[in-house]
Structure formats: C-alpha cells, structure tokens
Design a protein around this motif. Structure first.
Motif, PDB file in Angstrom:
ATOM      1  N   TRP A 213       0.836  -1.206   0.000  1.00 58.90           N
ATOM      2  CA  TRP A 213       0.000   0.000   0.000  1.00 58.90           C
ATOM      3  C   TRP A 213       0.869   1.253   0.000  1.00 58.90           C
ATOM      4  O   TRP A 213       0.568   2.224  -0.718  1.00 58.90           O
ATOM      5  CB  TRP A 213      -0.917   0.008   1.228  1.00 58.90           C
ATOM      6  N   LEU A 214       1.933   1.238   0.784  1.00 60.79           N
ATOM      7  CA  LEU A 214       2.834   2.389   0.833  1.00 60.79           C
ATOM      8  C   LEU A 214       3.503   2.611  -0.521  1.00 60.79           C
ATOM      9  O   LEU A 214       3.714   3.758  -0.937  1.00 60.79           O
ATOM     10  CB  LEU A 214       3.890   2.192   1.926  1.00 60.79           C
ATOM     11  N   LEU A 215       3.828   1.521  -1.204  1.00 60.48           N
ATOM     12  CA  LEU A 215       4.423   1.640  -2.537  1.00 60.48           C
ATOM     13  C   LEU A 215       3.438   2.314  -3.496  1.00 60.48           C
ATOM     14  O   LEU A 215       3.829   3.148  -4.321  1.00 60.48           O
ATOM     15  CB  LEU A 215       4.811   0.258  -3.056  1.00 60.48           C
ATOM     16  N   GLY A 216       2.171   1.978  -3.370  1.00 63.38           N
ATOM     17  CA  GLY A 216       1.155   2.605  -4.207  1.00 63.38           C
ATOM     18  C   GLY A 216       1.022   4.092  -3.923  1.00 63.38           C
ATOM     19  O   GLY A 216       0.868   4.909  -4.841  1.00 63.38           O
ATOM     20  N   VAL A 217       1.081   4.456  -2.639  1.00 61.09           N
ATOM     21  CA  VAL A 217       1.025   5.874  -2.264  1.00 61.09           C
ATOM     22  C   VAL A 217       2.216   6.626  -2.860  1.00 61.09           C
ATOM     23  O   VAL A 217       2.082   7.745  -3.372  1.00 61.09           O
ATOM     24  CB  VAL A 217       0.999   6.024  -0.727  1.00 61.09           C
ATOM     25  N   LEU A 248      -4.273  -4.470  -5.980  1.00 63.25           N
ATOM     26  CA  LEU A 248      -3.958  -4.714  -4.573  1.00 63.25           C
ATOM     27  C   LEU A 248      -5.226  -4.975  -3.773  1.00 63.25           C
ATOM     28  O   LEU A 248      -5.231  -5.781  -2.833  1.00 63.25           O
ATOM     29  CB  LEU A 248      -3.201  -3.506  -4.003  1.00 63.25           C
ATOM     30  N   GLY A 249      -6.304  -4.288  -4.143  1.00 56.63           N
ATOM     31  CA  GLY A 249      -7.580  -4.534  -3.484  1.00 56.63           C
ATOM     32  C   GLY A 249      -8.058  -5.957  -3.709  1.00 56.63           C
ATOM     33  O   GLY A 249      -8.621  -6.594  -2.800  1.00 56.63           O
ATOM     34  N   LEU A 250      -7.849  -6.488  -4.913  1.00 60.69           N
ATOM     35  CA  LEU A 250      -8.211  -7.872  -5.205  1.00 60.69           C
ATOM     36  C   LEU A 250      -7.392  -8.843  -4.355  1.00 60.69           C
ATOM     37  O   LEU A 250      -7.926  -9.821  -3.817  1.00 60.69           O
ATOM     38  CB  LEU A 250      -7.999  -8.173  -6.684  1.00 60.69           C
TER      39      LEU A 250
END
Length: 290
Positions: A213-217, A248-250
């Motif tokens: 998640w941090l990578l996505g941010v 990532l949600g999946l």
C-alpha cells in the motif's frame, strides 16, 4: 496473550496467506468476478436512479441523508433490492473462494469451476443470507437517517457489531449447509471460541500488505510531481496507480477469504494449513478455555 500479540501473530499469518495465494493463484479469480459483478449491480441501480431522482443516488451511495418520513416508500424498496443484489454477489463468490481455500488446505484437487459449482449448490442458503443482510442494512440505513445527531453513530456501532458476529457465516453456509439464523448462531459460537484470535488475524492480513500500500502511495506522489514536468507522464502514472490499487484490493480481498477459511478450519477441526507456521497459529488461534 495480549491483543497486540495476537495482532503480531495475525500479521505472520497474513504473510502465510500470501504464500497460499502464491501457490494457488486461481483464488484471486473470485474477488475479481465479485468486483465486476458488483459494478454491474451498481450500474443497474445507479444509472436509472441518477436519471429519475439524482438526490436519492447520494443516499444509496452512503454520502447523504434524507428525512425518512418525507422519502417515498419506493426508494426504500429500491435500496433494499440494491443491498440484496450486492450482498448476494459478494457472498456467492466468497463462498466459492472459501470452498477452494478449504480444499487447498487439505491438499485435495479443486478448480475454480468447482468453487463456483459449490457456491451454486448453496444458492438457497446464500439467497436467504443475502435477504437477511439486506434487511439489516436497510434497518441500519433507516436508523442513520432517522436522527441527524445520533443516527450515524448508533448505525455505525450496530453495523460494526453485526459484521463481527457474522464473520464466519459464509464458511458455515459452505460447509454445514444450515439456514441463515443457525449460521449466525454458529458464527457467534466460533467467534466466542477464538475472539481475539479472529480479530487479530483478520487485521493482520491488512498489515501484511502495508508495504505494498505504501508503494502505491509513493507511486501517486511521484505522479503528482511528474504532472508539473510532463502532464502526459503524470496522467500515465496516475492511471498506473489506479490499476495498481485495484489489483492490490483484489489481493487483499483474496487474502481475507483465505484467512477466514483457515480460521474456520482450525477452529472447527483443529487442522493447520501447511503454508501457515504452526507456532504462530498456535499463538494466534488457540481456542479460549471455557
């Protein structure tokens, strides 16, 4: 063992769920189908409502309140039907996911089609459970709209409690084939047996994905800065970020289904899936003494 110790053990179990997904990648198909079906359900209700009464669309999407007495009865019927359809597609594909996860844990061959067939065999139970969930959802929505000051707070408390109590309903329906009320009772019994363990493990799945998640941010932040230098590059990075978060949600939804199946299997049969560390499971899922 304290609650935070359980969270730590749950984080370890969350990483084990990632290992399960790596070994059985077809499991992610079910959240994908669920998401696509949910989009179709939303569109089928939202588009007509946006044309007929746009203000009510905001109520359906949970970002607006209305006066219950002044709202026509047809809207609440439509809202109930929307809840029913949405819950059904979620439960249907969750049931397929849990079925395949349980077979994977026991090293029995299973295909995605087998999972869908198992969910189809539980169609009456899943429809009944979707009806119950839609009824509860509508009641909570009415409570939320009945009083501007306390309605949202009361609805949130009751909704959170309902979510916790019914955590194991889907695997119970898949395996034990009981009615919705009996499934709620069984879910509560299992939850009481593994109270802190279940909650900690469920939260631990999210923590296991925290670096991703941090990578996505970071990707979105880079896109914002790139927008100033090159709008085209910035838009491409934002589009990439959106796709990344959807993927990532999946993964997150798949891991939570795997964790639910692992918790159910251990709580009811005492079996530990191979991908999980026995020591961490013993710490995380040890049933409470009576």
């Amino acid at each position: 063992m304290g609650f935070f110790d359980r969270l730590s053990a749950g984080w370890t179990a969350g990483k084990s769920c990632l290992e399960v997904l790596r070994n059985d990648r077809k499991l992610i198909v079910f959240p994908l189908l669920s998401g696509l079906s949910a989009i179709i359900v939303l569109a089928s209700f939202a588009l007509p409502l946006a044309i007929i009464r746009p203000a009510f669309l905001k109520v359906m999407l949970d970002d607006h309140r209305v006066n219950v007495q002044q709202t026509p009865i047809w809207f609440w019927i439509v809202l109930f039907l929307f809840y029913f359809a949405n819950y059904f597609v979620i439960y249907f594909f969750n049931a397929a996911l849990v079925h395949c996860a349980l077979f994977h844990f026991r090293k029995e061959p299973v295909t995605a089609s087998d999972g869908l067939a198992a969910a189809w065999r539980r169609l009456p139970e899943l429809l009944a459970w979707a009806f119950v969930s839609a009824t509860v959802g509508l009641v909570l929505k009415l409570i939320e709209n009945a009083n501007e000051k306390v309605g949202a707070f009361v609805s949130a408390i009751l909704g959170g409690a309902w979510t916790v109590v019914t955590y194991f309903v889907v695997p119970v329906l898949v395996v034990e084939r009981v009615g919705p009320m009996q499934a709620v009772k069984r879910s509560w019994q299992i939850l009481c047996k593994t109270w802190g363990e279940s909650i900690g493990a469920h939260a631990g799945v999210g923590w296991a994905l925290l670096p991703f998640w941090l990578l996505g941010v970071l990707l979105i932040v880079l896109a914002v800065f790139a927008m100033a230098a090159s709008p085209v590059l910035g838009v491409l990075l934002i589009a990439l970020g959106i796709v990344y978060f959807l993927g990532l949600g999946l993964v997150d939804a798949t891991l939570k289904g795997i964790m639910m199946g692992a918790l159910y299997l251990y709580s009811t049969h005492g079996e530990v899936p191979e991908e999980f560390e026995r020591e961490s499971l013993n710490q995380s899922f040890v049933p409470k003494k009576a």
